[in-house]
Design an enzyme around this catalytic site. Structure first.
Site, PDB file in Angstrom:
ATOM      1  N   GLU A   1      -6.924  13.242  -8.308  1.00  0.00           N
ATOM      2  CA  GLU A   1      -6.522  13.848  -7.050  1.00  0.00           C
ATOM      3  C   GLU A   1      -5.108  14.373  -7.235  1.00  0.00           C
ATOM      4  OE1 GLU A   1      -7.397  10.999  -3.929  1.00  0.00           O
ATOM      5  OE2 GLU A   1      -9.534  11.251  -4.272  1.00  0.00           O
TER       6      GLU A   1
ATOM      7  N   CYS B   1      -1.282  -0.176  -5.691  1.00  0.00           N
ATOM      8  CA  CYS B   1      -2.164  -0.151  -6.864  1.00  0.00           C
ATOM      9  C   CYS B   1      -1.402   0.160  -8.137  1.00  0.00           C
ATOM     10  CB  CYS B   1      -3.268   0.873  -6.662  1.00  0.00           C
ATOM     11  SG  CYS B   1      -2.611   2.538  -6.443  1.00  0.00           S
TER      12      CYS B   1
HETATM   13  P1  NAD Z   1     -11.716  -2.671  -0.600  1.00  0.00           P
HETATM   14  O1  NAD Z   1     -12.491  -2.038  -1.686  1.00  0.00           O
HETATM   15  O2  NAD Z   1     -12.054  -4.045  -0.186  1.00  0.00           O
HETATM   16  O3  NAD Z   1     -11.818  -1.805   0.741  1.00  0.00           O
HETATM   17  C1  NAD Z   1     -11.441  -0.453   0.767  1.00  0.00           C
HETATM   18  C2  NAD Z   1     -12.223   0.244   1.875  1.00  0.00           C
HETATM   19  O4  NAD Z   1     -13.601   0.220   1.541  1.00  0.00           O
HETATM   20  C3  NAD Z   1     -12.099  -0.419   3.238  1.00  0.00           C
HETATM   21  O5  NAD Z   1     -12.075   0.586   4.223  1.00  0.00           O
HETATM   22  C4  NAD Z   1     -13.384  -1.230   3.324  1.00  0.00           C
HETATM   23  O6  NAD Z   1     -13.802  -1.487   4.632  1.00  0.00           O
HETATM   24  C5  NAD Z   1     -14.346  -0.322   2.603  1.00  0.00           C
HETATM   25  N1  NAD Z   1     -15.513  -0.991   2.036  1.00  0.00           N
HETATM   26  C6  NAD Z   1     -15.588  -2.242   1.544  1.00  0.00           C
HETATM   27  N2  NAD Z   1     -16.839  -2.485   1.103  1.00  0.00           N
HETATM   28  C7  NAD Z   1     -17.559  -1.362   1.304  1.00  0.00           C
HETATM   29  C8  NAD Z   1     -18.910  -0.985   1.055  1.00  0.00           C
HETATM   30  N3  NAD Z   1     -19.779  -1.829   0.507  1.00  0.00           N
HETATM   31  N4  NAD Z   1     -19.312   0.261   1.392  1.00  0.00           N
HETATM   32  C9  NAD Z   1     -18.441   1.139   1.947  1.00  0.00           C
HETATM   33  N5  NAD Z   1     -17.158   0.829   2.228  1.00  0.00           N
HETATM   34  C10 NAD Z   1     -16.708  -0.402   1.892  1.00  0.00           C
HETATM   35  O7  NAD Z   1     -10.186  -2.554  -1.016  1.00  0.00           O
HETATM   36  P2  NAD Z   1      -8.907  -3.111  -0.250  1.00  0.00           P
HETATM   37  O8  NAD Z   1      -8.863  -4.603  -0.383  1.00  0.00           O
HETATM   38  O9  NAD Z   1      -8.867  -2.521   1.106  1.00  0.00           O
HETATM   39  O10 NAD Z   1      -7.735  -2.456  -1.096  1.00  0.00           O
HETATM   40  C11 NAD Z   1      -7.166  -3.049  -2.223  1.00  0.00           C
HETATM   41  C12 NAD Z   1      -7.748  -2.451  -3.474  1.00  0.00           C
HETATM   42  O11 NAD Z   1      -7.569  -1.040  -3.460  1.00  0.00           O
HETATM   43  C13 NAD Z   1      -7.073  -2.916  -4.737  1.00  0.00           C
HETATM   44  O12 NAD Z   1      -8.034  -3.124  -5.727  1.00  0.00           O
HETATM   45  C14 NAD Z   1      -6.184  -1.739  -5.117  1.00  0.00           C
HETATM   46  O13 NAD Z   1      -5.848  -1.647  -6.475  1.00  0.00           O
HETATM   47  C15 NAD Z   1      -7.032  -0.595  -4.695  1.00  0.00           C
HETATM   48  N6  NAD Z   1      -6.224   0.604  -4.485  1.00  0.00           N
HETATM   49  C16 NAD Z   1      -6.264   1.597  -5.416  1.00  0.00           C
HETATM   50  C17 NAD Z   1      -5.481   2.740  -5.264  1.00  0.00           C
HETATM   51  C18 NAD Z   1      -5.458   3.857  -6.272  1.00  0.00           C
HETATM   52  O14 NAD Z   1      -4.876   4.891  -5.975  1.00  0.00           O
HETATM   53  N7  NAD Z   1      -6.051   3.701  -7.435  1.00  0.00           N
HETATM   54  C19 NAD Z   1      -4.671   2.845  -4.144  1.00  0.00           C
HETATM   55  C20 NAD Z   1      -4.651   1.796  -3.219  1.00  0.00           C
HETATM   56  C21 NAD Z   1      -5.434   0.676  -3.390  1.00  0.00           C
HETATM   57  O1  6OD Z   2       1.124   8.365  -4.441  1.00  0.00           O
HETATM   58  C1  6OD Z   2      -0.076   8.615  -4.299  1.00  0.00           C
HETATM   59  O2  6OD Z   2      -0.495   9.772  -4.145  1.00  0.00           O
HETATM   60  C2  6OD Z   2      -1.051   7.532  -4.302  1.00  0.00           C
HETATM   61  N1  6OD Z   2      -2.351   7.888  -4.233  1.00  0.00           N
HETATM   62  C3  6OD Z   2      -0.636   6.250  -4.382  1.00  0.00           C
HETATM   63  C4  6OD Z   2      -1.505   5.147  -4.458  1.00  0.00           C
HETATM   64  C5  6OD Z   2      -0.994   3.909  -4.382  1.00  0.00           C
HETATM   65  C6  6OD Z   2      -1.814   2.750  -4.433  1.00  0.00           C
HETATM   66  O3  6OD Z   2      -1.663   1.786  -3.759  1.00  0.00           O
END
Ligand code: NAD
Ligand code: 6OD
Length: 475
Positions: free
Chosen positions: A456, A287
């Protein structure tokens, strides 16, 4: 071969529910199956967590909980290679990444929250009263209760434990739902929590998809007291609606479209090497990855040539997580090729072996697209960075701060005063200067705008996962 994917509810492993296929992204092959938790099992997990809260876990002192978290960390370390193998099998990421980032960070997540908890002070105030005897106010921190932790597929164990560890530290019990695409390390974690002596029901695990399945049922369950979620911003909106119905607190880490700024005074060697990391680590599926890079015009051409050359040389990168995600990224690349220029990559690589059935995309450098182009405005979450020029510091800030997201940014400059002027003016939760993704787990982590709600890390997590209560004692 890691353990089969099972749920873990009330201290028992369970494989109930209709299974769906688990796919290896390196070769595009079905390698296992994931049981989709039925609603009844989700309900049982929430009830088991409630019982553990009232029962054994709820009576453990902070010191006992801190020791338990260290035992979980020890347990992950003692099965390190199993965790690495499981993370690589599910995500396709290179072993080096899992062995140096994902799994060590999971260990560090448990250890750092255990240590923070052990050293945490409580607040107190002496208050004057008319009779001169005064009163003592002190604050106690109580767990929120049963917490749902819902995590994505890109850094499966790292992001799951980033929330599970502080939730447990503060005395909550947890029902976790990892991404349906990457369930395996969560199963190992459940085994480790059992081996570490966490009472049954303290940590529960259910598998399944989100909408219309375990994820949604968990967020809508009246027995869930708080939701910690990492994933797409759109999913965050849906989950927030569910939480709003019963005013449950949420902590959200969401999507990003992170900008980098390269000033002409930057150390270009460091900026190029740093951008290779920030754009292409885990094939851009982090992310925090840089997807938009703004380069001061006098150095744009040299920077672009050097970055494109480095991108073309990259080997040893991993695939996209799924065929659907690969196709989404390719969709952006097709439009970008039609509307701008592709300086490197831009397609699926051909290996001439069985990886050709996997979900690969070449490290890609784009330029020449307008700022409102979907490839510049929307989160791609792949190995794709777009380069554009800027002429003034003010313009650089305007470009970086435009758009719906505000997670992270990088600034490359050797001018100290500029660094301190520009970094705090960025509309993001995290700004790095002359580096990328350098983490200290005590610092606030999160995004602004559509990139998240709350912070966090360190005390921020311990605060979120607890409710402060004041006790006033008349002396
Ligand atoms: P996603 O939102 O599709 O899914 C994340 C989780 O949510 C999965 O476990 C999924 O099964 C669940 N989920 C999906 N729809 C749901 C609903 N309606 N109700 C409850 N749970 C639900 O995301 P992804 O494709 O798994 O991950 C990629 C995304 O995550 C990207 O947008 C990325 O930027 C973001 N991300 C953000 C951070 C951060 O720290 N800001 C870190 C990692 C990933
Ligand atoms: O480094 C972390 O604590 C953290 N939450 C990273 C998130 C990365 C996103 O993909």
């Amino acid at each position: 071969m890691s353990s089969p994917v099972r749920h873990y509810v009330g201290g028992d492993f369970d494989a109930s529910g209709e299974p769906f296929p688990l796919v290896d992204p390196v070769h595009g092959r079905v390698v296992g199956e994931v049981p989709a938790a039925p609603a009844e099992l989700v309900d049982r997990a929430v009830r088991a967590a409630r019982e553990a809260l009232r029962g054994p876990w709820g009576s453990w002192s902070p010191a006992e909980r801190a020791r338990a978290l260290h035992r979980v960390a020890d347990g992950i370390e003692s099965r390190f290679e199993e965790f690495v193998a499981a993370e690589c099998a599910d995500t396709g990421k290179p072993r080096e990444l899992a062995a140096t980032v994902d799994i060590p960070r999971a260990v560090a997540n448990f250890r750092s929250y255990a240590d923070l908890l052990a050293g945490r002070a409580e607040q107190s105030w002496h208050t004057g009263t008319p009779d001169g005897r005064g009163a003592l106010n002190y604050t106690v921190r109580k767990p929120l209760g049963v917490v749902a932790v819902i995590s994505p597929w890109n850094l499966p164990l790292l992001l799951l434990t980033w929330k599970v560890a502080p939730a447990l530290a503060m005395g909550n019990t947890v029902v976790a739902k990892p991404s349906e695409l990457t369930p395996s390390t969560a199963v190992l974690l459940a085994e480790v929590t059992a081996e570490a002596g966490l009472p049954a029901g303290t940590f529960n695990l259910v598998h399944g998809k989100g909408a219309g399945a375990a994820g949604q049922w968990l967020t809508e369950h009246p027995g869930i007291d708080a939701i910690a979620f990492t994933g797409e911003s759109g999913t965050g909106t849906t989950i927030m609606r569910a939480a709003a119905a019963r005013l449950a607190p949420v902590s959200f880490e969401l999507g990003g479209k992170n900008a980098g700024l390269v000033f002409a005074d930057a150390d270009l060697d460091a900026a190029v090497a740093g951008t290779v990391r920030s754009a292409f680590t885990h094939s851009g599926q982090v992310c925090l990855c840089t997807e938009r890079l703004y380069v001061e015009r006098p150095v744009l051409e040299e920077f672009a040539d050097r970055l494109a050359a480095e991108a073309r040389k990259l080997t040893g990168y991993g695939p996209m997580i799924s065929a659907a995600h690969r196709d989404k990224v390719l969709g952006y690349l097709t439009r970008a090729a039609a509307d701008g220029q592709v300086l490197a990559g831009g397609a699926a690589p051909r290996f001439g072996d069985d990886r050709d059935d996997g979900f690969w995309i070449e490290p890609t450098v784009l330029t020449g697209l307008p700022e409102d182009h979907p490839a510049v405005r929307e989160e791609i979450f792949g190995p794709v960075v777009h380069l554009a020029p800027f002429d003034t510091e003010e313009e650089a800030l305007t470009l970086a701060n435009t758009g719906p997201y505000g997670l992270a940014a990088t600034v490359w400059t050797t001018d100290l005063a500029r660094a301190h002027r520009v970094a705090p003016a960025l509309d993001v939760g995290i700004a790095w200067v002359n580096t990328w993704n350098l983490r200290d787990l005590r610092t606030p982590f999160g995004g602004v705008k559509a990139s998240g709600i709350g912070r966090e890390g360190g005390d921020h997590s311990l605060d979120f996962f607890s409710e402060p209560m004041n006790v006033c004692v008349k002396l």
